[in-house]
Design a protein around this motif. Structure first.
Motif, short mmCIF file in Angstrom:
data_model
loop_
_atom_site.label_atom_id
_atom_site.label_comp_id
_atom_site.label_asym_id
_atom_site.label_seq_id
_atom_site.Cartn_x
_atom_site.Cartn_y
_atom_site.Cartn_z
N GLU B 10 -12.79 -0.84 -5.80
CA GLU B 10 -13.36 -2.13 -6.16
C GLU B 10 -12.66 -3.20 -5.34
O GLU B 10 -11.44 -3.15 -5.17
N ASN B 12 -11.29 -6.75 -5.16
CA ASN B 12 -10.95 -7.80 -6.13
C ASN B 12 -9.99 -8.85 -5.56
O ASN B 12 -9.47 -9.68 -6.31
N ALA B 109 -8.81 -1.26 1.64
CA ALA B 109 -7.90 -0.44 0.83
C ALA B 109 -6.54 -0.30 1.50
O ALA B 109 -5.49 -0.38 0.84
N VAL B 110 -6.53 -0.10 2.81
CA VAL B 110 -5.26 0.04 3.55
C VAL B 110 -4.45 -1.25 3.41
O VAL B 110 -3.25 -1.21 3.09
N ARG B 112 -4.70 -3.60 1.14
CA ARG B 112 -4.33 -3.85 -0.27
C ARG B 112 -3.09 -3.05 -0.66
O ARG B 112 -2.18 -3.56 -1.32
N VAL B 113 -3.10 -1.78 -0.28
CA VAL B 113 -1.97 -0.91 -0.64
C VAL B 113 -0.71 -1.35 0.10
O VAL B 113 0.37 -1.46 -0.51
N GLU B 116 0.87 -4.71 -1.37
CA GLU B 116 1.44 -4.60 -2.71
C GLU B 116 2.63 -3.63 -2.74
O GLU B 116 3.62 -3.88 -3.43
N ALA B 117 2.52 -2.55 -1.98
CA ALA B 117 3.61 -1.57 -1.97
C ALA B 117 4.89 -2.19 -1.40
O ALA B 117 5.99 -1.95 -1.91
N LYS B 120 6.66 -4.27 -3.82
CA LYS B 120 7.36 -3.48 -4.84
C LYS B 120 8.54 -2.70 -4.27
O LYS B 120 9.17 -1.91 -4.97
N TYR B 122 8.55 -0.46 -1.65
CA TYR B 122 8.29 0.84 -1.04
C TYR B 122 8.36 0.72 0.48
O TYR B 122 7.99 -0.30 1.06
N ARG B 123 8.79 1.80 1.13
CA ARG B 123 8.61 1.94 2.58
C ARG B 123 7.21 2.49 2.79
O ARG B 123 6.78 3.39 2.06
N LEU B 135 -1.56 6.82 4.03
CA LEU B 135 -0.39 5.98 3.80
C LEU B 135 0.59 6.77 2.94
O LEU B 135 0.18 7.37 1.94
N VAL B 136 1.85 6.78 3.36
CA VAL B 136 2.87 7.46 2.56
C VAL B 136 3.86 6.40 2.09
O VAL B 136 4.49 5.70 2.89
N LEU B 137 3.97 6.26 0.76
CA LEU B 137 4.91 5.30 0.17
C LEU B 137 6.13 6.07 -0.31
O LEU B 137 6.00 7.08 -0.99
N SER B 138 7.31 5.58 0.05
CA SER B 138 8.53 6.21 -0.46
C SER B 138 9.55 5.15 -0.77
O SER B 138 9.56 4.07 -0.18
#
Lengths: 66, 139
Positions: B10, B12, B109-110, B112-113, B116-117, B120, B122-123, B135-138
């Motif tokens: 979605e 938003n 989507a790319v 947005r992630v 926000e990541a 927060k 995240y790498r 996408l890999v978040l760690s």
């Protein structure tokens, strides 16, 4: 290592996979992504989901009759 | 591995959509109230859910696509943004954006992630995969 892997196709489909988490923490940790991106259509839990502090918690039901 | 989820995307966040357009070389035009399309609903394809034929051609913002004569309309409804567009071949949008404007949704989507990541802590590693972008978040 704890990782969240997001695959996004050219059709705009999104799949989120968590790795290295135990128990329900994976659901909590990835919740923000689901809220960001939209609605969760399906969820597939894996063996690690049922682990508590690294120990596998499995309920076995033994056939006692027949 | 702990669990796998499938998400229905979605839209938003308007700023992220604008950034996604920029990443694809598209021009996002705020407050453009109409978008270019065939101009008449012929009834040969299903309407987008919750939209009527009278809604077509009207929008809150628009996206101009280089090489395409038609435009994408961005419509705000119930706190979400919907993409309205005419995929008739000669309009050029499907050729540029893929079926269902999937490439624009993917870029959104790319973005947005990633945004926000990082907030927060995240790498974020981005790579191409067989099916699209990974996408890999760690931590």
């Amino acid at each position: 290592m704890k990782q969240i892997i997001i695959d996004i196709t050219e059709e705009g489909e999104v799949k989120i996979e968590t790795r290295g988490f135990t128990g329900k923490s994976c659901v909590e940790e990835s919740r923000f992504l689901k809220e960001l991106l939209g609605k969760e259509l399906a969820r597939q839990l894996t063996a690690a989901y049922y682990q508590v502090d690294g120990k596998t918690c499995v309920k076995k039901h033994l056939p006692l009759c027949g | 591995m702990s669990h796998v989820s499938k998400i229905e995307l979605e839209i938003n966040d308007l700023e992220t959509l604008e950034a996604a357009c920029a990443s694809l070389g598209l021009q996002f035009v705020r407050n453009q109230k109409t978008y270019t399309w065939y101009g008449e609903y012929m009834g040969d394809t299903p309407l987008p859910e919750d939209f009527s034929a009278n809604d077509l051609g009207k929008c809150d913002h628009a996206v101009r696509v280089p090489g395409a004569t038609y435009e994408v309309g961005v419509v705000r409804k119930d706190g979400k943004y919907f993409l309205l567009w005419d995929f008739w071949r000669d309009g050029g949008l499907e050729r540029a954006l893929g079926p269902g404007a999937g490439k624009l949704k993917q870029a959104y989507a790319v973005e947005r992630v990633k945004r926000e990541a990082r907030l927060k802590g995240y790498r974020v590693q981005q790579s191409k995969s067989v099916k699209g972008i990974r996408l890999v978040l760690s931590m």
